[in-house]
Design an enzyme around this catalytic site. Structure first.
Site, mmCIF file in Angstrom:
data_model
loop_
_atom_site.group_PDB
_atom_site.id
_atom_site.type_symbol
_atom_site.label_atom_id
_atom_site.label_comp_id
_atom_site.label_asym_id
_atom_site.label_seq_id
_atom_site.Cartn_x
_atom_site.Cartn_y
_atom_site.Cartn_z
ATOM 1 C CB ALA A 130 -15.075 1.580 0.041
ATOM 2 C CE LYS A 131 -12.972 3.592 8.527
ATOM 3 N NZ LYS A 131 -14.116 3.354 9.410
ATOM 4 C CB ALA A 132 -16.644 5.810 0.805
#
Ligand code: PMP
Length: 284
Positions: A131-133
């Site tokens: 995830a690009k969190a």
């Protein structure tokens, strides 16, 4: 954004980094829009954030943002963030902002001096690393700032098992004896540019292998490069005190770099047209 949002306090938001380019015909084109917005949805799902938008809708909205701001060669940053909530509980809704700014169309071919980071990439058992969190990026900031403080251009991080992983915001490939290698998926963000490079290698007939490898192997490579939406394809001059021996313009990596520059402006990719003689014509 609300100052009592989990996004501000806990790094709880997801985002994308997208490029648009003025293509060969002068039109504005968002590169790999579907892949980016699909990944943003998957990122939101991975960290339990409600997601209220379709990829089609977001693509249309982004074209409208570009048009309103007269942007063609732009960097686009959509962010999905949380409402006010100071507990750790899930939210009922999320908010979205799409930011965009001008990118220089072509940043030149300066080779990068890379430093092995003292930081590892986050433990995949502690984070949803696909995830690009936002919160994950404190790791990226630390690694990049460390490298720059020490006089390098960028850092290179290994994973928790000491296999080479990626840069703070880019995937990497190395070249050895006429073949490319890149870290296998698992402990990396499987980048959209990385996927484009794999596709370009297929079209250009360049052999490429995804595998786990360590720093000692990388320090015997002929050449290496980072690839990412913002970085595009950018070669390395050195890693710590190891200087990559092959002249950049003579590498297969350079051919991939040239092909990528064509791909983003929708120029047909023709096998054989990026070899050295032709490459120098392109530069002229
Ligand atoms: N790794 C990390 C940690 C990144 O932040 C990025 C940039 N999104 C990449 C790799 C490259 O991904 P992409 O090619 O999808 O931009």
């Amino acid at each position: 954004m609300d100052l009592y949002s989990q996004s501000l306090h806990y790094g709880y938001s997801v985002f994308e980094g997208i490029r648009s380019y003025r293509n060969l015909n002068g039109d504005t084109r968002i590169f790999k829009a579907k892949e980016h917005f699909d990944r943003m949805e998957a990122s939101a799902e991975a960290v339990n954030m409600p997601y209220h938008w379709s990829t089609t809708e977001l693509t249309e909205l982004t074209y409208a943002v570009l048009e309103k701001n007269s942007l063609q060669d732009a960097y686009i940053r959509p962010v999905v963030y949380a409402p006010a909530n100071m507990t750790f509980a899930r939210n009922e809704k999320s908010y979205l902002v799409i930011e965009a700014w001008q990118m220089a169309p072509f940043l030149g071919d300066k080779l990068l001096r890379i430093m092995t980071s003292s930081f590892q990439r986050p433990n995949p058992k502690g984070f949803k690393i696909h995830a690009k969190a936002a919160g994950h990026y404190v790791n990226s900031l630390l690694a990049s700032q460390e490298a720059k403080t020490k006089g390098f251009d960028e850092g290179l991080l290994s994973d928790i098992n000491d296999f080479v992983a990626e840069g703070p915001g880019a995937n990497m490939f190395y070249e050895k004896d006429g073949k490319l290698f890149t870290p296998a998926p698992g402990n990396i963000l499987p980048g959209i540019t990385r996927a484009s490079v794999l596709e370009l290698c297929e079209v250009l007939g360049i052999e490429v292998e995804e595998k786990l490898f360590r720093l000692d192997e990388l320090k015997q490579a002929d050449a290496a490069f980072f690839c990412g939406t913002a970085a595009e394809v950018i070669g390395w001059e050195s890693l710590d005190d190891y200087k990559f021996p092959k002249a950049w313009n003579d590498t297969l990596s350079r051919q991939v770099q040239l092909a990528y520059k064509d791909l983003v402006i929708e120029k047909p990719i023709i096998k054989g047209s990026y070899q050295k003689e032709k490459a120098s014509l392109v530069e002229a």
